[in-house]
Design a protein around this motif. Structure first.
Motif, PDB file in Angstrom:
ATOM      1  N   GLY A 108     -48.192 -44.445 -50.731  1.00  0.00           N
ATOM      2  CA  GLY A 108     -49.555 -43.966 -50.522  1.00  0.00           C
ATOM      3  C   GLY A 108     -49.609 -42.472 -50.287  1.00  0.00           C
TER       4      GLY A 108
ATOM      5  N   HIS B   2     -54.566 -41.788 -41.628  1.00  0.00           N
ATOM      6  CA  HIS B   2     -55.989 -41.768 -41.959  1.00  0.00           C
ATOM      7  C   HIS B   2     -56.682 -40.588 -41.267  1.00  0.00           C
TER       8      HIS B   2
ATOM      9  N   LEU C 170     -50.458 -45.770 -39.888  1.00  0.00           N
ATOM     10  CA  LEU C 170     -51.525 -45.707 -40.884  1.00  0.00           C
ATOM     11  C   LEU C 170     -52.779 -45.069 -40.309  1.00  0.00           C
TER      12      LEU C 170
ATOM     13  N   ARG D  19     -49.215 -40.669 -53.515  1.00  0.00           N
ATOM     14  CA  ARG D  19     -50.435 -40.724 -54.321  1.00  0.00           C
ATOM     15  C   ARG D  19     -51.458 -39.702 -53.841  1.00  0.00           C
TER      16      ARG D  19
ATOM     17  N   SER E 109     -44.481 -48.923 -48.596  1.00  0.00           N
ATOM     18  CA  SER E 109     -45.874 -48.872 -49.030  1.00  0.00           C
ATOM     19  C   SER E 109     -46.573 -47.599 -48.550  1.00  0.00           C
ATOM     20  N   GLU E 110     -46.309 -47.227 -47.295  1.00  0.00           N
ATOM     21  CA  GLU E 110     -46.913 -46.013 -46.749  1.00  0.00           C
ATOM     22  C   GLU E 110     -46.450 -44.772 -47.500  1.00  0.00           C
TER      23      GLU E 110
END
Length: 300
Positions: free
Chosen positions: A209, A152, A148, A212, A205-206
């Motif tokens: 993301g 980022h 993550l 998205r 989940s990653e």
């Protein structure tokens, strides 16, 4: 890979093609003149028998016409030759005026006039983040937090590059292409290696993301390249200058063709030659605005 030489040659070829298409019977130089009937100021390629006749409508049309004669086909062909010369010398260390030549080339091509370092910085930052992420996944048993963090880093690099100050904004089509490339890069960060337990949930989940983020970039790309909702409409309107207010007002109905507006102009001058008249071309373009989401405030 785009190099300064390829940019310069592309601009030279485009400019030479456009300038050549504007030449008739070898007439590469334009000059100012007047129409025979209304004596309206125009730009022509020959004073006696013009094959190119340009009539402008502007508050300072004489100055506009003078500028058009300055940048006629002869200037375009000479500039294309200069860009080709700069392309041949672009590999010389410290080539003089190369930055200026690239700025001219990018204006011709409709691409950003900023230095290509900005685009290179975007790709290099994305590549470093991607390599960092792959290394962490390979060396770490549970790379959730580290992955993550690397993701980022990529997002921040893309954001900071897109917000960096620029001497001129990217052309809309170019901005859309960059945003779509960013979406493609983001999608490459999804992970499909076998995962179990908490790591499997984190991986899912990653990946959601990442998708998205990619969808957001593609939506921005669509907004940067708007679609026409209706065909462009052009109307011709005769206006007259009101002496009492000093403002131009409509003088009669709008016309679908310039010929009809010219006829209105001739009739008006015949009936009252003491007034000032002008013909205005009105162009209406309709574009589709993106729908407002539930979290966005409606724009006034």
């Amino acid at each position: 890979m785009t190099t300064p030489a390829t940019e310069l040659r592309a601009a030279a070829a485009l400019l030479r093609d456009k300038a050549t298409e504007a030449v008739h019977e070898g007439r590469t130089t334009w000059s100012t003149g007047n129409t025979l009937g209304s004596r309206s100021p125009v730009v022509v390629d020959d004073q006696e028998q013009p094959s190119v006749l340009i009539e402008t409508f502007a508050a300072r049309l004489e100055r506009v016409n003078s500028y058009l004669t300055l940048v006629g086909p002869a200037t375009g062909l000479a500039l294309a030759d200069w860009l080709d010369t700069m392309a041949r010398n672009s590999n010389d260390e410290g080539a003089a005026f190369l930055d200026h030549a690239l700025a001219v080339a990018r204006q011709v091509l409709g691409t950003p006039t900023t230095d290509t370092v900005a685009a290179d910085r975007l790709r290099e930052a994305a590549q470093r983040a991607l390599e960092s992420l792959n290394a962490l996944i390979a060396d770490t048993t549970d790379p959730g937090v580290e992955a993550l963090g690397a993701r980022h880093e990529l997002g921040q690099a893309l954001l900071n590059t897109s917000l960096a100050p620029a001497s001129a904004p990217a052309a809309p089509a170019d901005r859309a292409a960059v945003l779509r490339e960013a979406a493609d890069i983001a999608e490459t960060l999804r992970q499909f290696e076998p995962a179990y337990g908490p790591r499997k949930d984190a991986q899912v989940s990653e990946n959601v993301g990442v998708l998205r983020v990619a969808d957001h970039f593609r939506r921005l790309a669509d907004e940067a390249q708007p679609t026409e909702a209706h065909p462009t409409e052009t109307e011709w309107v005769l206006e007259t200058l009101w002496r009492t207010t000093g403002k131009w007002r409509r003088f009669g109905p709008s016309r679908a063709t310039r010929h009809e507006a010219d006829q209105d102009h001739e009739r008006a001058v015949t009936q009252d030659p003491s007034r000032q008249y002008r013909i205005v071309r009105a162009v209406t373009t309709s574009t589709i605005a993106p729908a407002t989401t539930a979290t966005e405030e409606p724009q006034p």
